[in-house]
Design an enzyme around this catalytic site. Structure first.
Site, PDB file in Angstrom:
ATOM      1  N   CYS A  79      26.858  24.119  24.591  1.00 22.96           N
ATOM      2  CA  CYS A  79      26.583  24.862  23.297  1.00 22.96           C
ATOM      3  C   CYS A  79      27.139  26.229  23.488  1.00 22.96           C
ATOM      4  O   CYS A  79      28.284  26.404  23.188  1.00 22.96           O
ATOM      5  CB  CYS A  79      24.811  25.057  23.262  1.00 22.96           C
ATOM      6  SG  CYS A  79      24.192  25.734  21.400  1.00 22.96           S
ATOM      7  N   HIS A 183      23.557  19.530  22.560  1.00 21.37           N
ATOM      8  CA  HIS A 183      22.907  19.714  23.615  1.00 21.37           C
ATOM      9  C   HIS A 183      22.753  18.352  24.454  1.00 21.37           C
ATOM     10  O   HIS A 183      21.687  17.515  23.834  1.00 21.37           O
ATOM     11  CB  HIS A 183      21.499  20.209  23.369  1.00 21.37           C
ATOM     12  CG  HIS A 183      21.512  21.886  22.964  1.00 21.37           C
ATOM     13  ND1 HIS A 183      21.510  22.766  24.033  1.00 21.37           N
ATOM     14  CD2 HIS A 183      21.884  22.357  21.839  1.00 21.37           C
ATOM     15  CE1 HIS A 183      21.350  24.139  23.586  1.00 21.37           C
ATOM     16  NE2 HIS A 183      21.576  23.649  22.074  1.00 21.37           N
ATOM     17  N   GLU A 185      21.159  17.579  27.081  1.00 25.82           N
ATOM     18  CA  GLU A 185      19.782  17.608  27.754  1.00 25.82           C
ATOM     19  C   GLU A 185      18.630  17.291  26.576  1.00 25.82           C
ATOM     20  O   GLU A 185      17.682  17.339  27.100  1.00 25.82           O
ATOM     21  CB  GLU A 185      19.589  18.883  28.560  1.00 25.82           C
ATOM     22  CG  GLU A 185      19.177  20.110  27.592  1.00 25.82           C
ATOM     23  CD  GLU A 185      20.334  20.729  27.054  1.00 25.82           C
ATOM     24  OE1 GLU A 185      20.260  21.884  26.412  1.00 25.82           O
ATOM     25  OE2 GLU A 185      21.537  20.183  27.103  1.00 25.82           O
TER      26      GLU A 185
END
Length: 206
Positions: A79, A183, A185
């Site tokens: 990001c 992202h 994650e």
């Protein structure tokens, strides 16, 4: 061991949680020695470009990140961590980025039905055989939160794009430096596979 660079930006804990899920040994640190000893290094980030560069410079992490790149340690920006790798950003005119890669960060143009920030799930167009995307189906959806986007100078480093009122360079890689605007994650099974591909990279592949 994977070093997650702590420079005061958000989103560090969710990155750590995903890496622990993958069975990795993780340290959150801004210590130069720990970072340079790591097998892999991740620069996460949620926040503003100018503030982030100020913190990287204050903690002398700008220099450490350049050393990581020079030493060939696999490095992943996430990001804001992607945006900081480039030369400049519309978000902070006059503030130079790290300049490890050539390109600029531009504000996503508004338009009818276009909400800024771009927040939510968008599909990826995979390009140029990115090593992060091994085993990832084309048009897979990943999670974005951003108001600014990358336009890389060299299209050859672009490994995934997405569309949101403009063509966005969503992931890049060059030698040992990798980065994602989205992202991983927070991108469910697809994101976990992308992180798994990163942590399994061998030096011989770089």
């Amino acid at each position: 061991m994977i070093a997650v660079i702590d420079y005061g930006a958000g989103n560090i804990k969710s990155v750590e949680k995903a890496l622990l899920f993958l069975g990795q040994n993780v340290v959150i640190t801004r210590d130069e020695e720990q970072i340079l000893k790591a097998d892999k290094v991740i620069l996460p980030g949620v926040g503003a470009f100018g503030d982030a560069m100020e913190n990287l410079n204050k903690y002398r992490l700008d220099r450490v990140i350049r050393q990581v790149s020079e030493k060939g340690i696999p490095f992943l920006g996430i990001c804001l961590g992607l945006q900081l790798l480039f030369e400049r950003s519309d978000e902070a005119p006059g503030v130079p980025g790290l300049g490890l890669l050539e390109g600029e960060i531009l504000r996503i143009p508004g338009g009818e039905g276009i909400k800024i920030p771009h927040m939510g799930w968008n599909s990826l167009q995979l390009e140029n055989n990115g090593r992060l995307f091994r085993g990832i189906p084309r048009q897979s959806y990943v999670y974005f939160v951003h108001s600014y986007y990358l336009k890389a100078k060299d299209e050859a480093i672009v490994k995934a794009t997405t569309e949101y009122n403009v063509r966005i360079h969503a992931s890049v890689e060059k030698n040992n430096v990798f980065a994602c605007q989205f992202h991983p994650e927070k991108s469910s099974d697809v994101g976990i596979q992308i992180l798994k591909n990163f942590v399994e990279l061998g030096r011989e592949e770089l």
